[in-house]
Design a protein around this motif. Structure first.
Motif, PDB file in Angstrom:
ATOM      1  N   ARG A 107       0.700  -1.220   0.082  1.00 29.18           N
ATOM      2  CA  ARG A 107      -0.077  -0.130  -0.030  1.00 29.18           C
ATOM      3  C   ARG A 107       0.849   1.305   0.125  1.00 29.18           C
ATOM      4  O   ARG A 107       0.625   2.189  -0.951  1.00 29.18           O
ATOM      5  N   ASP A 111       0.257   4.214  -2.574  1.00 32.23           N
ATOM      6  CA  ASP A 111       0.076   5.530  -2.286  1.00 32.23           C
ATOM      7  C   ASP A 111       1.067   6.514  -2.852  1.00 32.23           C
ATOM      8  O   ASP A 111       0.504   7.669  -3.250  1.00 32.23           O
ATOM      9  N   ARG A 119      -5.220  10.460  -7.605  1.00 30.95           N
ATOM     10  CA  ARG A 119      -6.044   9.106  -7.015  1.00 30.95           C
ATOM     11  C   ARG A 119      -7.563   9.267  -7.648  1.00 30.95           C
ATOM     12  O   ARG A 119      -8.101   8.274  -7.506  1.00 30.95           O
TER      13      ARG A 119
END
Length: 213
Positions: A107, A111, A119
C-alpha cells in the motif's frame, strides 16, 4: 481493472534495481533466469527467492523489509506514466466507466504512485495487503470486481507480466496484455498489444462484451 507497476507507470526497472542491489549485498548477481522470480511478483515472493538462492542468515521477513524500503525510495524519486496510460484513463473517466487499480505492490508504494499519478482516476484501489493472497492468485481481481459490484467475466484486466495475466485470467476477466520486461505468450482470452497507445474504449468494450456472453 489496471495493474500498476509496468502497466500504468514505468516502475518495473526500479523493482529490478532494488532486487539486484539487495542480491549483490548477499553475494548474488541476478540474471535473466531470475526474471520470473522478480518481475511481476510480490515482495514476499522475491524475498523468498533471494533467501533460497543466497543461503543468507537474514530472514525472509528482513529481506522483504529491505526490498520494500529500497523500492519505495526509488518509486518516490522517479514515477513516469507509461505511454498512453493517462489518455486511456481520461477516456474511461469521461465515459464514466468504473475503474480499479489492482496492484501486487504494498500500500505505501501504491499510495506514492497515486500521489503522483492522481487518486481520482480510480473507483477503487487494491494493494498487496488487501487480499489474503496476491497475484498470481485470482483474489485481487475477484476482490476488485466485488468492490465495483461487477461480474469479473464482464471486466477487462490490463496487465504487463505473465504473473498478472495468470491472476486476471484465473478470476475470469478478459485480459489486455501490454508486456513490459517479460514476454507474454499468446493465449485464448488474452489480447496482446505493444503499447497502451493502441488501446481505446472500443477495444475495451469489445473485450468485455466477448467475456460477458
Amino acid at each position: 481493472m489496471f495493474d500498476m507497476d509496468g502497466t500504468l507507470v514505468d516502475t518495473e526497472h526500479l523493482w529490478w534495481q532494488a532486487a539486484a542491489e539487495i542480491a549483490t549485498g548477499l553475494g548474488l548477481t541476478l540474471t535473466d533466469q531470475d526474471l520470473p522470480e522478480v518481475l511481476g511478483q510480490a515482495i514476499e515472493h522475491t524475498a523468498g527467492h533471494l533467501h533460497r538462492s543466497s543461503g543468507t542468515d537474514l530472514s525472509e521477513a528482513e529481506l522483504a523489509a529491505r526490498l520494500g524500503d529500497s523500492f519505495a525510495g526509488k518509486v518516490a524519486a522517479e514515477i513516469v506514466p507509461r505511454p498512453g496510460a493517462l489518455a486511456l484513463l481520461a477516456a474511461l473517466r469521461d465515459a464514466q466507466v468504473p475503474t480499479a487499480l489492482v496492484s501486487a505492490s504494498p500500500r505505501r508504494v501504491v499510495d506514492l504512485v497515486l500521489g503522483s499519478l492522481g487518486r481520482d482516476w480510480f473507483t477503487v484501489t487494491l494493494a498487496a495487503e488487501d487480499t489474503e493472497r496476491t497475484k498470481p492468485a485470482p483474489d485481487p481481481y475477484l476482490a476488485a470486481a466485488g468492490l465495483l459490484g461487477l461480474d469479473p467475466a464482464g471486466c477487462v484486466a490490463v496487465e504487463d507480466t505473465p504473473t498478472g495475466v495468470a491472476s486476471a485470467h484465473a478470476a475470469g476477466c478478459a485480459v489486455l496484455a501490454v508486456p513490459s520486461a517479460v514476454p507474454i505468450a499468446a493465449a485464448p482470452r488474452v489480447t496482446l498489444l505493444d503499447s497502451l497507445e493502441r488501446a481505446d474504449l472500443a477495444l475495451l468494450g469489445k473485450l468485455a462484451a466477448a467475456r460477458a456472453v
